[in-house]
Design an enzyme around this catalytic site. Structure first.
Site, PDB file in Angstrom:
ATOM      1  N   CYS A   1      -2.149   9.665   2.624  1.00  0.00           N
ATOM      2  CA  CYS A   1      -1.710   9.083   1.348  1.00  0.00           C
ATOM      3  C   CYS A   1      -2.680   9.385   0.214  1.00  0.00           C
ATOM      4  O   CYS A   1      -2.265   9.507  -0.930  1.00  0.00           O
ATOM      5  CB  CYS A   1      -1.521   7.584   1.497  1.00  0.00           C
ATOM      6  SG  CYS A   1      -2.997   6.753   2.045  1.00  0.00           S
TER       7      CYS A   1
ATOM      8  N   GLU B   1       0.883  -1.176   0.000  1.00  0.00           N
ATOM      9  CA  GLU B   1       0.000   0.000   0.000  1.00  0.00           C
ATOM     10  C   GLU B   1       0.913   1.217   0.000  1.00  0.00           C
ATOM     11  O   GLU B   1       1.474   1.581   1.037  1.00  0.00           O
ATOM     12  CB  GLU B   1      -0.891  -0.015   1.250  1.00  0.00           C
ATOM     13  CG  GLU B   1      -1.853  -1.192   1.320  1.00  0.00           C
ATOM     14  CD  GLU B   1      -3.063  -1.011   0.401  1.00  0.00           C
ATOM     15  OE1 GLU B   1      -3.395   0.130   0.051  1.00  0.00           O
ATOM     16  OE2 GLU B   1      -3.677  -2.031   0.037  1.00  0.00           O
TER      17      GLU B   1
HETATM   18  P1  NAD Z   1       8.258   4.410   5.221  1.00  0.00           P
HETATM   19  O1  NAD Z   1       8.315   3.592   3.996  1.00  0.00           O
HETATM   20  O2  NAD Z   1       9.433   5.276   5.544  1.00  0.00           O
HETATM   21  O3  NAD Z   1       8.027   3.491   6.507  1.00  0.00           O
HETATM   22  C1  NAD Z   1       7.033   2.500   6.582  1.00  0.00           C
HETATM   23  C2  NAD Z   1       7.495   1.364   7.466  1.00  0.00           C
HETATM   24  O4  NAD Z   1       8.608   0.731   6.876  1.00  0.00           O
HETATM   25  C3  NAD Z   1       7.931   1.790   8.866  1.00  0.00           C
HETATM   26  O5  NAD Z   1       7.388   0.865   9.789  1.00  0.00           O
HETATM   27  C4  NAD Z   1       9.445   1.714   8.822  1.00  0.00           C
HETATM   28  O6  NAD Z   1      10.008   1.313  10.063  1.00  0.00           O
HETATM   29  C5  NAD Z   1       9.707   0.649   7.772  1.00  0.00           C
HETATM   30  N1  NAD Z   1      10.916   0.905   6.984  1.00  0.00           N
HETATM   31  C6  NAD Z   1      11.367   2.101   6.546  1.00  0.00           C
HETATM   32  N2  NAD Z   1      12.488   1.941   5.805  1.00  0.00           N
HETATM   33  C7  NAD Z   1      12.746   0.616   5.770  1.00  0.00           C
HETATM   34  C8  NAD Z   1      13.758  -0.188   5.160  1.00  0.00           C
HETATM   35  N3  NAD Z   1      14.755   0.348   4.460  1.00  0.00           N
HETATM   36  N4  NAD Z   1      13.713  -1.524   5.335  1.00  0.00           N
HETATM   37  C9  NAD Z   1      12.705  -2.070   6.048  1.00  0.00           C
HETATM   38  N5  NAD Z   1      11.738  -1.367   6.650  1.00  0.00           N
HETATM   39  C10 NAD Z   1      11.728  -0.044   6.518  1.00  0.00           C
HETATM   40  O7  NAD Z   1       6.923   5.256   5.084  1.00  0.00           O
HETATM   41  P2  NAD Z   1       6.379   6.400   6.021  1.00  0.00           P
HETATM   42  O8  NAD Z   1       7.297   7.586   5.922  1.00  0.00           O
HETATM   43  O9  NAD Z   1       6.081   5.876   7.388  1.00  0.00           O
HETATM   44  O10 NAD Z   1       4.988   6.718   5.300  1.00  0.00           O
HETATM   45  C11 NAD Z   1       4.931   7.580   4.203  1.00  0.00           C
HETATM   46  C12 NAD Z   1       4.608   6.873   2.925  1.00  0.00           C
HETATM   47  O11 NAD Z   1       3.581   5.912   3.094  1.00  0.00           O
HETATM   48  C13 NAD Z   1       4.080   7.825   1.866  1.00  0.00           C
HETATM   49  O12 NAD Z   1       4.646   7.506   0.611  1.00  0.00           O
HETATM   50  C14 NAD Z   1       2.592   7.545   1.849  1.00  0.00           C
HETATM   51  O13 NAD Z   1       1.938   7.867   0.658  1.00  0.00           O
HETATM   52  C15 NAD Z   1       2.567   6.086   2.109  1.00  0.00           C
HETATM   53  N6  NAD Z   1       1.273   5.706   2.654  1.00  0.00           N
HETATM   54  C16 NAD Z   1       0.465   4.911   1.932  1.00  0.00           C
HETATM   55  C17 NAD Z   1      -0.777   4.572   2.439  1.00  0.00           C
HETATM   56  C18 NAD Z   1      -1.719   3.659   1.710  1.00  0.00           C
HETATM   57  O14 NAD Z   1      -2.624   3.177   2.344  1.00  0.00           O
HETATM   58  N7  NAD Z   1      -1.558   3.397   0.427  1.00  0.00           N
HETATM   59  C19 NAD Z   1      -1.169   5.056   3.683  1.00  0.00           C
HETATM   60  C20 NAD Z   1      -0.298   5.876   4.373  1.00  0.00           C
HETATM   61  C21 NAD Z   1       0.921   6.183   3.873  1.00  0.00           C
END
Ligand code: NAD
Length: 465
Positions: free
Chosen positions: A243, A209
């Site tokens: 998002c 997502e």
């Molecule tokens: P992120 O990708 O930085 O983090 C998400 C999760 O992944 C966190 O739990 C984090 O600990 C983990 N993570 C981060 N980097 C990682 C890596 N290198 N290896 C493994 N795990 C890792 O995202 P965010 O900053 O928390 O959220 C923002 C993004 O999420 C935006 O792009 C937004 O559009 C998207 N988003 C999508 C939805 C949806 O439902 N489609 C909803 C909310 C947010």
């Protein structure tokens, strides 16, 4: 770093014991989840207030109440949705009965982001439990109060069904090295690639997502004042950190001018003359995101707003008039900035949208049936909404997910049950009469004729006129 292996081992043990399969266990977990959200509502609301400055009403609408409703919807329909689905059996296999059944996958890993830190962990959790799985939850380290509240209450209400592993990239990396039966990830593109690479090692199925830029097209046939209020609500909800928020507006210049005035009025109506004083307006999650948003605004032309305070991480709702090439148009904004972009008309808008990654959501504000049809037929996006942003999430029967760069797979309600289940094909054929003798060797001319007619019945042979 928290050791992750014991949590995964406990989840595996519970799943392997078989207790998660009966309907009664699943309904009990959904009921426990709802009970937790009702009894601990104030704790969760306080945590969301601390992480994101979310008002308790917004927390209830978009997080706590949202998941409570999702769990209730699943519980209400689960028995019917789990009913085996009969499938017709062709002549060549008769007599026999064929059906499909939704069966649990096993242990599911749910990795959540920080912007809706409760909803985006617990809505997938509800679906995974309804499907008879056990779940390991990895909340975002950037929403520490919500993460701590989940780690405090999940073990009390959902012991055995769900585990919480707190932490950041090291803990997530350690989890991803372990074997799961499904990984459900919500977040950004960079982490999504790390998740997919890790999943490939164990051939684990994955739901992604993701986000990206969700456009809104507005034309003169719509009610601009009402459209502006809805757009401002969707864009500035959670201080723009949503998002599915409209990321930018496309409209002809003669629409953009009055729309800008209506957006300014709408911002005032929603958050007052000074959003810093409004309890209804959220805060930017951390200093790093605050600095990123400040650079985006400073690198473009501010038409309205732009006020900010680094200490409190308040960033006012801001309208931009970007020039071609401004960074703000090259990345997902994920904050309270709304660029107003002029186009010649709907064809140019459609071309611009199709030139970028497929959006998570596409919004069209128009009363013109031709325009609605053009966007519907000539674009691709996770969702298409007419005259309202973001509200499609509140319709439990609609699958929520992206397409292409905005994600793969979908969930909510029945779609969650399908995502977290395997639809198993089942066939039962009695030993008597043994019709298979007709296809067993040794092959004879008579069998050849029979098999040919079963595969392509006489008169329907391809190429035969
Ligand atoms: P992120 O990708 O930085 O983090 C998400 C999760 O992944 C966190 O739990 C984090 O600990 C983990 N993570 C981060 N980097 C990682 C890596 N290198 N290896 C493994 N795990 C890792 O995202 P965010 O900053 O928390 O959220 C923002 C993004 O999420 C935006 O792009 C937004 O559009 C998207 N988003 C999508 C939805 C949806 O439902 N489609 C909803 C909310 C947010």
């Amino acid at each position: 770093m928290q050791t992750v292996a014991p949590a995964v081992a406990r989840s595996r043990e519970v799943f392997d014991s078989g207790i998660t399969r009966p309907l009664a266990w699943r309904l009990e977990q959904l009921s426990n989840l709802r009970r937790m959200l009702i009894e601990r509502r104030d704790d969760f609301a306080a945590a969301l207030g601390s992480d994101l400055g979310k008002h308790a009403t917004e927390a209830q609408l978009t997080e706590i109440g949202f998941v409570t409703a999702e769990a209730a919807h699943l519980a209400k329909n689960l028995q019917a949705w789990l009913r085996p689905r009969p499938v017709p059996v062709p002549l060549s296999v008769q007599p026999a009965k064929a059906w499909t059944e939704l069966t649990p996958l096993g242990v599911v890993l749910v990795i959540g982001p920080w912007n809706y830190p409760l909803q985006l962990l617990l809505a997938p959790l509800a679906g995974a439990l309804a499907a008879g799985n056990t779940v390991v939850l990895k909340p975002s380290e950037h929403a520490p109060a919500t993460s701590a509240a989940l780690a405090r209450w999940i073990p009390e209400y959902l012991a055995g069904a769900a585990e919480v592993v707190q932490g950041g990239i090291p803990e997530t990396t350690a989890l991803l090295a372990m074997r799961f039966d499904h990984i459900f990830f919500t977040g950004g593109e960079v982490a999504a690639k790390a998740v997919l690479r890790a999943a490939a090692e164990n051939l684990t199925p994955v739901t992604l997502e993701l986000g990206g830029k969700s456009p809104a097209y507005v034309d003169a046939s719509t009610d601009l004042a009402r459209a502006a209020k809805r757009i401002a609500w969707g864009r500035f909800l959670n201080a723009g950190q949503t998002c599915v928020a409209p990321d930018y507006i496309l409209a002809t210049e003669d629409v953009l001018v009055p729309l800008e005035c209506e957006l300014v009025k709408a911002i005032r109506a929603l958050f007052g003359a000074d959003s810093a004083l409004s309890e209804s307006y959220g805060r930017i999650v951390n200093d790093q995101h605050f600095a990123r948003l400040a650079a985006l605004a400073d690198g473009s032309t501010v038409a309205h707003g732009g006020e900010r305070d680094a200490a409190s991480r308040h960033f006012a709702p801001t309208l931009l008039r970007p020039a071609p090439g401004d960074t703000v148009m090259g990345e997902e904004i994920f904050g309270p900035l709304l660029p107003l972009v002029p186009v010649a008309g709907r064809d140019e808008a459609i071309r611009m949208i199709n030139d970028g990654a497929k959006p998570l959501a596409l919004y069209v504000f128009s009363n013109d049936p031709e325009t609605r049809r053009a966007f519907s037929e000539r674009t691709s996006s996770g969702a298409l909404c007419f005259d309202v942003p973001a509200a499609h999430l509140l319709v439990p029967g609609l699958p929520f997910g992206g397409v292409g760069g905005s994600g793969m797979g979908a969930y909510h309600g029945k779609h969650s049950l399908r995502t977290f289940s395997h639809e198993r094909s089942t066939l039962s054929k009695p030993h008597w009469p043994e019709t298979l003798e007709l296809i067993f060797p040794p092959y004879t001319r008579a069998k050849h004729r029979i098999i040919s007619s079963l595969v392509a019945p006489a008169g329907k042979r391809p190429g035969k006129r």
